[in-house]
Design an enzyme around this catalytic site. Structure first.
Site, PDB file in Angstrom:
ATOM      1  N   ILE A 119       1.033  -1.186  -0.038  1.00 26.98           N
ATOM      2  CA  ILE A 119       0.017   0.128  -0.170  1.00 26.98           C
ATOM      3  C   ILE A 119       0.950   1.132   0.185  1.00 26.98           C
ATOM      4  O   ILE A 119       1.542   1.521   1.110  1.00 26.98           O
ATOM      5  CB  ILE A 119      -0.977  -0.048   1.360  1.00 26.98           C
ATOM      6  CG1 ILE A 119      -1.831  -1.002   1.219  1.00 26.98           C
ATOM      7  CG2 ILE A 119      -1.624   1.407   1.158  1.00 26.98           C
ATOM      8  CD1 ILE A 119      -2.891  -1.453   2.432  1.00 26.98           C
ATOM      9  N   PRO A 120       1.107   1.836  -1.264  1.00 27.06           N
ATOM     10  CA  PRO A 120       2.195   2.638  -1.272  1.00 27.06           C
ATOM     11  C   PRO A 120       1.989   4.179  -0.884  1.00 27.06           C
ATOM     12  O   PRO A 120       1.984   5.208  -1.495  1.00 27.06           O
ATOM     13  CB  PRO A 120       2.430   2.714  -2.700  1.00 27.06           C
ATOM     14  CG  PRO A 120       1.048   2.594  -3.113  1.00 27.06           C
ATOM     15  CD  PRO A 120       0.269   1.358  -2.563  1.00 27.06           C
ATOM     16  N   CYS A 121       1.956   4.157   0.495  1.00 29.05           N
ATOM     17  CA  CYS A 121       1.927   5.735   1.119  1.00 29.05           C
ATOM     18  C   CYS A 121       3.105   6.411   0.841  1.00 29.05           C
ATOM     19  O   CYS A 121       2.932   7.637   0.948  1.00 29.05           O
ATOM     20  CB  CYS A 121       1.534   5.578   2.550  1.00 29.05           C
ATOM     21  SG  CYS A 121       2.776   4.527   3.577  1.00 29.05           S
ATOM     22  N   HIS A 122       4.304   5.803   0.557  1.00 27.98           N
ATOM     23  CA  HIS A 122       5.583   6.765   0.427  1.00 27.98           C
ATOM     24  C   HIS A 122       5.378   7.468  -0.846  1.00 27.98           C
ATOM     25  O   HIS A 122       6.103   8.215  -1.191  1.00 27.98           O
ATOM     26  CB  HIS A 122       6.752   5.604   0.167  1.00 27.98           C
ATOM     27  CG  HIS A 122       6.671   4.769  -1.039  1.00 27.98           C
ATOM     28  ND1 HIS A 122       6.023   3.420  -0.810  1.00 27.98           N
ATOM     29  CD2 HIS A 122       7.001   4.721  -2.414  1.00 27.98           C
ATOM     30  CE1 HIS A 122       5.825   2.805  -2.023  1.00 27.98           C
ATOM     31  NE2 HIS A 122       6.831   3.573  -2.850  1.00 27.98           N
TER      32      HIS A 122
END
Length: 159
Positions: A119-122
């Site tokens: 889950i690419p919160c970056h």
């Protein structure tokens, strides 16, 4: 709940899940003393994360089971739509979710993302493009964004 550990360029990934899916991927500086065996339920996650760090995977195909509020899960699902190599702002993410005024709540949900990288919160930046708000440390966020960039940054000076 099963647990596996994977050495990555950014530290030790701790992967937790069961037959219902991956519930958590976090980053540690050191792995606790544990078996190096990978539980069957986590093999695919370990394999896909290895591919990601090797540069041969841009999308994940895993069953996810993050625990959170309905709003948090809605934000995390929206994060999964940000393509590899692209970034958006917290404001843009709030707009995608239909409520510009929810920017602080969106940022808070982003910060509670339990499934690192998948889950690419970056990929979410401040409105001015600044690297802000990354639980794993801004040095890791910068590394991940560079890893996903089609134009890799190189240093003129060796470490």
């Amino acid at each position: 709940m099963e647990t596996a550990f994977l050495h990555t360029p950014l530290g030790i990934a701790k992967i937790e899940g069961d037959t219902h899916g991956i519930s958590s991927i976090s980053i540690l500086d050191e792995a606790p003393e544990r078996s190096s065996d990978i539980p069957e339920e986590l093999e695919d996650a370990v394999y896909q994360l290895k591919e990601y760090f090797e540069g041969s995977r841009q999308e994940f195909d895993l069953e996810l089971n993050p625990q959170g509020t309905e709003f948090q899960r809605k934000v995390w699902e929206a994060l999964r739509t940000i393509p590899f190599g692209q970034q958006i702002s917290y404001l843009d993410l709030s707009k995608r979710l239909g409520d510009v005024k929810a920017i602080r709540a969106v940022a808070a949900a982003n910060g509670k993302n339990p499934i690192w990288i998948v889950i690419p919160c970056h990929r979410v930046l401040g409105s001015n493009g600044d690297l802000v708000g990354y639980a794993g440390g801004l040095h890791r966020k910068k590394w991940l964004l560079n890893h996903e960039s089609p134009a890799k940054q190189v240093s003129l000076f060796p470490n």
